[in-house]
Every structure is written in C-alpha cells, then in structure tokens.
Design a protein around this motif. Structure first.
Motif, PDB file in Angstrom:
ATOM      1  N   HIS A  41      -2.049   5.920   8.323  1.00  0.00           N
ATOM      2  CA  HIS A  41      -3.479   5.755   8.093  1.00  0.00           C
ATOM      3  C   HIS A  41      -3.858   4.361   7.599  1.00  0.00           C
ATOM      4  O   HIS A  41      -4.966   3.893   7.880  1.00  0.00           O
ATOM      5  N   CYS A  42      -2.969   3.702   6.876  1.00  0.00           N
ATOM      6  CA  CYS A  42      -3.322   2.405   6.295  1.00  0.00           C
ATOM      7  C   CYS A  42      -3.081   1.239   7.249  1.00  0.00           C
ATOM      8  O   CYS A  42      -3.820   0.253   7.212  1.00  0.00           O
ATOM      9  N   THR A  99      -3.897   8.958  -0.014  1.00  0.00           N
ATOM     10  CA  THR A  99      -4.171   8.161   1.181  1.00  0.00           C
ATOM     11  C   THR A  99      -5.651   7.860   1.314  1.00  0.00           C
ATOM     12  O   THR A  99      -6.049   6.716   1.576  1.00  0.00           O
ATOM     13  N   ILE A 118      -9.686   8.181  10.464  1.00  0.00           N
ATOM     14  CA  ILE A 118      -8.992   8.521   9.217  1.00  0.00           C
ATOM     15  C   ILE A 118      -9.664   9.706   8.540  1.00  0.00           C
ATOM     16  O   ILE A 118      -8.990  10.650   8.091  1.00  0.00           O
ATOM     17  N   LEU A 136      -5.999   0.103   9.534  1.00  0.00           N
ATOM     18  CA  LEU A 136      -7.078  -0.443   8.709  1.00  0.00           C
ATOM     19  C   LEU A 136      -6.735  -1.851   8.226  1.00  0.00           C
ATOM     20  O   LEU A 136      -7.558  -2.780   8.296  1.00  0.00           O
ATOM     21  N   SER A 194       0.829  -1.212   0.000  1.00  0.00           N
ATOM     22  CA  SER A 194       0.000   0.000   0.000  1.00  0.00           C
ATOM     23  C   SER A 194       0.856   1.251   0.000  1.00  0.00           C
ATOM     24  O   SER A 194       0.593   2.205  -0.745  1.00  0.00           O
ATOM     25  N   HIS A 201      -6.739   5.267  -1.289  1.00  0.00           N
ATOM     26  CA  HIS A 201      -6.377   3.885  -0.961  1.00  0.00           C
ATOM     27  C   HIS A 201      -7.186   3.351   0.216  1.00  0.00           C
ATOM     28  O   HIS A 201      -7.640   2.197   0.181  1.00  0.00           O
ATOM     29  N   CYS A 202      -7.372   4.160   1.253  1.00  0.00           N
ATOM     30  CA  CYS A 202      -8.047   3.668   2.458  1.00  0.00           C
ATOM     31  C   CYS A 202      -9.528   3.396   2.229  1.00  0.00           C
ATOM     32  O   CYS A 202     -10.078   2.434   2.786  1.00  0.00           O
TER      33      CYS A 202
END
Length: 849
Positions: free
Chosen positions: A730-731, A797, A761, A734, A693, A800-801
């Motif tokens: 942030h990833c 970000t 997030i 998750l 990621s 992706h999240c």
C-alpha cells in the motif's frame, strides 16, 4: 589539480546518467511488456475467462475428494529440530514404557492415551466432603474396561493444611485431579482407547448433570487435536458472513452515480476472482498430498488483502486512461500503468513467504502455511491478469458501446430521458454527458476520489494540522516501544484452540488450582557412575536440591542407614541393592528405574532415573523454560552425565528462536531486495522511504499487538510476515508517485499522490477491515489472534498512508526547491520581457517627441 577534479566530476556525472538511463530503459521495457500483455488479453477475453474457471472447478473437486487433516499436533506446533526430541529418543532407548503392570503409571516419554478430570466444589466448599460422589464417579470410570488395563494417578489442588501439623496434614482442598492412563500400543488398542475416551467424556457430562454441586472439567489425549480443529466448525458461519460483507463493500465502493462509468460488478467480480484463485491454490495443495490444519484458516484473509489491492489498482488504472481511446487500448494502458508495481509487490510476497517455507523454518505449521501462501499469491496474480482482466475487457466494451453498467441496456438519448419520470432519469442518467460539462475527467466524480480531492488533501496539508500529526506519531512510537519491551513467546497450545473447548476450560482450572508445582520431570543418568561414592551422592543431592524428589537412591541410602551400613564397596552396594532392597514390597516400584549390566565378572549399573517436581509460581511455562536451560547448562560441566525430560519440553525447547526466525529471515530478505533494487528503480530515494515506512509500521504492529495481550506464536508470526508485505503493497505506489513528481511543489505532489493512489488504498482496506469483523464473534483463540494482528496491520497502514506520510513528506527529502526556483526564474524572465517591451515603448514615444 582542477583539471583532474573536473574530469572526475565529468566521469561521475556520466556514470550517473548511465544508471538513470538504465533505470528508465528497464522501467519502460516492463511497462511495454505489460502493455502488450494487456492488449493480448483484450483480444482473447473468452479464453482468459474460461481457462481459470475450468481450473478452479477441477482443483475444487480435487480439494473435496482428497481432503485430509493432519492428526499429529506435535508435528505441527513443536519445533521440528530440537534437543528435547533427541533426549526423548535416548530416554526411550534406555527405559521402555511398561504398561503391563497393575501399578501407578506415569508416562514421562510420550503423552500416550489418557482420560483426565478435575473436580471442583462450589466456592467455599471442601471437595473432600464430596468423597462419596467422587468414588461413585471413579467406580463408573473403572467399569468402562473394554478389555484394557486402566491405571490411576491423582492429586489435590487448592490445599489448606492444618496449622502447626508436623506432616502437613490436609485440612481441606478445592479440587481433585484424577488421571486414567490407558494401554494403547498397537492399532487395535488405539481404536479401543479412542472409543473409551469418547465414552469417558459422555460419562463426565452425564455425571455433571446429575450432581450440580460438583464442577467437572474432563480432558482426553485426543481432546487437544479435536479442539484444534473445532475452530473450523465454529467459524463457518462467520467466514460466510465475512465473504458477503467483502462482496457488498467491493460492489458499493466501485459504484458511481454515472450509470455508464460505474463499475459495481467489477468490484464484485474482483472478489470472486480472489475466491476462485484461493480455491485453486487449496486444490493444488491437497493434490500434492498436503494435509489441512487450522492455521491455514488465515490464508483466505491474507489473499483477500493482497488481491483486492490489485483489483482496485487495475480498476483505478482503467479510470486514468483516456476515454476517447478504443477499449482494447485502454486495457493495455491500464496494464502498463498498474501491473509493474503489482508484479513487484507480488514478488515480495512470494520471496518473504518463500523464506518462511525454507528449511530454515523449524515449525512445521509455519512452513506449511508459507508454502500455501506462496502458491496462493502466485495463482492469485495470474487470475487477476487473466480472469479479472477479461472481466475488465467486457466491462470496457459495454462502456464504449454506451451500455448501462448494471442493466446492460443502451443508455437512452437526452431527448428521450427528458420525457421520462424522475426515477427513470436517475437510474439511466449519464451524468457527464447529460450535464454537458467537459471541463473535468468524468471518472474524477467517484465519491472516494472527490472526497480526497476536495476535502481530505486540503485538510491534511494544513499547517495547523501538522503539529498534531507529529504528536500523534510520537505517541504511536512510544506505545509501540513500550509493547516491544514486553514481548512473550506463545508456546501454550491453548492459543490455537477454540476458546469454548474442554481443553481450554481444563487448562484454566488446572492453572488455578495446580500451578504450585511443575509437571513431573524425569532425571536420567545415562552413563555408569560410582553411586557408592560419597562425593557422587553429594553431587546428586546438590543437583536435586530444591526439588520434590522420587528417587531410588535416596530411599536406598535411608534403607542402608537403618541397617547401620555406611561405607560399601561397589560389589556390596550393588549386591544389597539388587538382592535385598529391590526385593522389598514397598521398593519394588523402583525396579524399572535401574538398568543393570551383567557380565561374567561383575554386575554394574549403566543407567538410572529418578523423578523431580519443582515448585512454581503462576507463570509455569517461563519457569519451566528457565529450569530446562539451567539444568542443561549444568549437565555440561557436571561430573554426572544426565538429561532431564518431560513431554512438554518438546513444545518448549527452542520455541522462541524457532518461531521468530521466519519473520527475521523475511525482514532481512525484504531489506536486501530493496537495497539491491536501488540501482534499478527510477529514483533510489523511493526505496529509502519504503524501508523507513515499513519499519515504522512493523514496529507499531509488534508493539501494539503485545499490549493487546497477543503472544508471539505461530499465528502472530505469520501475521507479522504478512504485515511486512501489506505495508509495502500500500505504501510503495504512494511514495513513488510522490518521489517521481517533478514539476510541482511538495504540497501539490502530496495531493496528487493521494488523489492518484488513495482511492485504491481506501477501497482495499475497507473491504479487508469489513471482512475481519465477523472473526470477533468466533469463539476461538486462533481467530482472535488473527483478528487482532490483521486489524492492527490494516489500521497502521491506513495511519501511515493517509496521516503520517503526507505530513512527514513535507519535512524531509526529496526536496522540490529546484523546481520552485525553475518556475521562479521563468516567472522572472516573463516580467523582464514585459519591462523591456514597456521600456521600448517609452523610448519610441520620446524619440517621436
């Protein structure tokens, strides 16, 4: 053979079980430590609230009292270790600067002190027709003597030649550039030169107002430094607006309609916590004799992005605790739930920026920024644990005692509210208690969590949405790849200056009219050679071929040709040179270009110099870098030992490698850490997903910022290091929530991960993006680069999240099939039991009959 394989499989299974147990022990131990830390903070909230406040006051006062600016721009932005600086030292040792002569002065060793102006006429007009006005201005400048000697150089730009003229006679010109070099060696002359430069700019402004048909673009040697720090002045209002927007966003996103469980002040206090930690870190930097520079303007924004993530994660951890527990236990549970991951991500920030602060970093501004960032992240981490944790303690105590989250008064009973007006009920309504519904967690009514749970998660996992997400990702990768193929370095100093400054205006107009030729390059022969040898003379001509040359040896050979002298011995060559050629008035300017060595027996030439100018196209910078590398490679194989130098080479030499090494070192360090910690995390597949990621996000930021005309300079490199950490920040929570889920299907795991982590997030990214928006209105190239890079970081970000990962996790490991099979087996057993019971009943019935 089968027994041996069985024993090996048993041993492998035992080792795997041991590693799993070790991971669980480490994880449980860390959670236990933070549980007791949270319990300790909850028992002493006044202490942890007071100490950070006092430290912020003390270090804030230190910052104000000892604030200093770094005045050496070369020290900040030029590569610290480069061959160009060594070459400059050699040049200075051979040819000292002589400013005492009333002749044309070209300072090729150091930029020195100067005043420079480009004059242009109205479009379509000839600047040469304004000669009287130019001379009038020139006379006014010369009258500003102040006890100094002034030297003058000039050139024409946008020249049109008379057709078919033999000597390229000038027909017209669009611009004139005049340079006034100042004698400035010694502290007294430096002060006088600084005053002269200020008066020079005022004179140019006055002359511009009096002559509207001319456009003047002045520049002084101190102009670059002043315009570099001008960003701080022009950005003050926007920074304040940015802070206000973040405060409002944090307050609103932390609020709920439930007056008991709403925590708007905790969002506000979270931002204040980050501000206090940033002030403390700045005071620590100044108290250790640090000097401020404009690149440090990005630190508050970097700290805000990481800090708000920790604040909202801790607030989300509080919402996940059981409401019937005492508030101190809830604080401890929130610390245990959140601080492990926040500690890991903060450690990665310190490691990556620590690599940028290491001796491997060759650009001082990047090194100073990374040092400050490490201190800021460390202080921010402890402030969130202490100061913000104490604020959470007081808020929890108010909630437990059923006090209003805003007005801090007791919430009335339902009987009392029944007789009050609607507006009063709305303000004092405890939605969960008043409704009497106990079927769901009251904290799940937060508007972001409700949106994710009831609307977004159902939409993103829809089968018909997934193909469009895959197509979107392919477009994202295509544009990112296209951008990565066009990366260019940004050693041009105007990328760091205020966009409405004199330096930027001067540079733009200079590139427009004077880009056909390179700066004057000094060609220095630092070892004795046989100048009288025809072969050496031919080698010099080969080296300087294609350049416009100002060479003493070419003029000397022409001088000898006029005297019909073709072949000379060493003594004759040097004798005529020293006693005849250099005595001529028109050649006396070459005296300083030759260094003679006199002994009792003979005279020798130990070093000499000449000047060259190259024809260039529009992209002068890239051509100069290529030219420098080509000449250096040739000097290694040539019989003539020479170096080439110009003051701009100090900023160009090794800039690309110097500016990219911090991000490469940081990326490698993160990759190594994530690979090494595979054996410590509960599920190693989570680290694999984090690496993939982060790589995808970093790839996208690099490619898209290049397409957005952002060069690879010190600011963009710092943003890329930050982007690396921001993505992990942030990833990682998750992804690990999804990977560690055991008892649900893939779709349910994705929904649970988004509901569990999505609110924090979204809250942190909303605050971060709103804080960036005012930077668009700052007239500065530095803040514009900062805005573009950080905007792309936050956007990639979020993409992706909330879009890419939720869809791609349904296609790739970890698989949840074994859990589905387990559930199916349980369901099958239940059905079989029912059938057996039914069959038993039938048998009993038949037996009875």
């Amino acid at each position: 053979m089968s027994d041996e394989l069985y024993r090996k499989s048993q041993g492998w299974g035992f080792c795997k079980s041991c590693r799993r147990m070790l991971r669980q022990v480490v994880h449980s131990g860390l959670k236990g430590c933070f549980y007791w830390l949270g319990l300790f903070v909850s028992r002493h909230p006044v202490f942890f609230l007071t100490v950070p406040s006092i430290l912020s006051i003390l270090f804030g006062a230190t910052f104000l009292n000892k604030f200093q600016r770094e005045t050496d721009l070369e020290l900040l932005v030029a590569p610290k270790h480069s061959l160009a600086k060594i070459e400059r030292t050699l040049v200075n040792s051979l040819f000292s600067i002589n400013q005492s002569k009333n002749s044309l002065y070209s300072d090729l060793h150091t930029p020195g002190r100067y005043g420079r102006v480009v004059l242009t006429s109205l479009p379509g007009a000839d600047i040469l027709e304004r000669a009287d006005q130019i001379l009038q201005m020139h006379k006014a400048v010369l009258e500003m003597r102040d006890g100094r000697v002034t030297f003058i150089g000039h050139q024409l730009g946008g020249v049109v030649f008379i057709p078919n003229s033999r000597e390229h006679q000038v027909k017209s010109a669009s611009a004139v550039q005049i340079t006034y070099y100042l004698q400035s060696y010694g502290s007294a002359l430096q002060d006088v030169a600084e005053k002269w430069e200020a008066e020079f700019c005022q004179l140019m402004l006055k002359f511009q107002q009096e002559h509207g048909d001319l456009q003047l673009y002045p520049l002084t040697s101190s102009g670059l430094w002043k315009d570099f720090y001008k960003t701080n002045t022009v950005a003050r209002t926007e920074v304040v607006v940015s802070l206000v927007l973040v405060l409002i966003a944090a307050t609103l996103t932390s609020a709920m309609r439930d007056c008991l469980r709403s925590k708007p002040f905790l969002g506000l206090l979270g931002v204040i916590t980050i501000c206090l930690s940033t002030v403390t870190a700045a005071g620590i930097f100044i108290s250790t004799d640090g000097k401020y520079n404009s690149t440090l303007l990005g630190i508050p924004f970097f700290a805000m992005g990481h800090g708000t993530k920790g604040v909202f994660e801790l607030l989300a951890g509080w919402r996940r605790t059981k409401e019937d527990q005492p508030f101190k236990e809830r604080i401890a549970s929130a610390y245990s739930d959140v601080m492990v991951s926040y500690t890991m991500t903060s450690s990665l920030y310190i490691i990556t920026f620590g690599m940028g602060a290491s001796p491997f970093t060759n650009v001082e501004s990047v090194k100073i920024f990374c040092q400050n960032m490490c201190v800021t992240i460390l202080v921010n981490y402890f402030y969130i644990i202490s100061f913000y944790g104490s604020c959470l303690v007081f808020a929890g105590q108010l909630e437990q005692n059923r006090y209003h989250s805003i007005f801090c008064c007791r919430i009335p009973s339902p009987e009392y509210l029944a007789s009050r007006p609607v507006w009063f009920k709305t303000m004092m309504n405890d939605g969960f208690q008043q409704s009497g519904s106990h079927d769901c967690d009251p904290y799940q009514k937060h508007f972001i969590q409700r949106f994710l749970r009831e609307h977004y998660t159902e939409w993103i996992i829809n089968t018909y949405v997934k193909p469009f997400v895959v197509l979107l990702y392919l477009i994202y990768v295509s544009f990112s790849f296209m951008g990565c193929l066009q990366i260019s370095n940004g050693s041009n100093l105007i990328n760091l200056l205020a966009s409405d400054s004199q330096s930027v205006s001067f540079t733009i107009i200079q590139q427009k009219y004077f880009s056909n030729y390179s700066p004057v390059i000094g060609f220095y022969i630092y070892e004795p050679i046989e100048y009288w040898n025809l072969t050496i003379q031919e080698d010099l001509q080969v080296i300087s071929r294609g350049f416009i040359r100002i060479s003493w040896i070419e003029h000397y050979l022409q001088y000898l040709k006029k005297l019909n002298i073709t072949v000379l011995t060493k003594s004759e060559f040097i004798n005529i040179l020293a006693n005849s050629f250099l005595k001529q008035p028109e050649f006396q300017n070459f005296v300083d270009d030759i260094i003679f060595s006199k002994t009792s027996d003979e005279v020798d030439i130990i070093a000499s110099r000449m000047y060259m100018v190259a024809r260039t196209a529009e992209n002068i910078h890239d051509e100069m870098v290529d030219l420098l590398e080509t000449l250096r490679k040739h000097s290694l194989i040539s019989r003539i030992k020479y170096i080439v130098f110009n003051p701009t080479f100090v900023f160009m030499d090794r800039y690309s490698s110097s500016i990219t090494s911090p991000i490469l070192n940081s990326s490698v360090s993160v990759l190594i850490i994530l690979m090494l910690t595979v054996f410590l995390v509960i599920n190693a597949l989570g680290n694999v997903w984090v690496i993939l990621s982060v790589t995808s996000m970093e790839f996208g930021v690099v490619g898209l910022m290049t397409l957005w005309k952002v060069d690879m300079d010190s600011i963009s490199i710092l943003c890329l290091i930050y982007s690396l950490n921001y993505a992990i920040d942030h990833c990682a929570p998750l992804l690990f929530t999804f990977v560690l889920e055991k008892e649900r299907t893939r779709t349910e795991c994705i929904k649970n991960s988004l509901e569990w982590n999505g609110a924090a997030i979204l809250q942190s990214n909303i605050c971060f993006l709103l804080g960036l928006m005012p930077l668009v209105f700052v007239p500065s190239n530095l803040t514009l680069t900062l805005f573009k890079c950080l905007l792309l970081t936050a956007t990639c970000t979020l993409l992706h999240c909330f879009v890419i990962l939720p869809v791609f996790l349904t296609f790739f490991p970890p698989s949840k099939k074994r859990h589905k099979k387990k559930k199916r087996m349980e369901r099958k057993e239940e059905i079989e039991c029912v059938e057996i019971r039914d069959n038993a009943g039938m048998v009993d019935h038949v037996t009875t009959v």
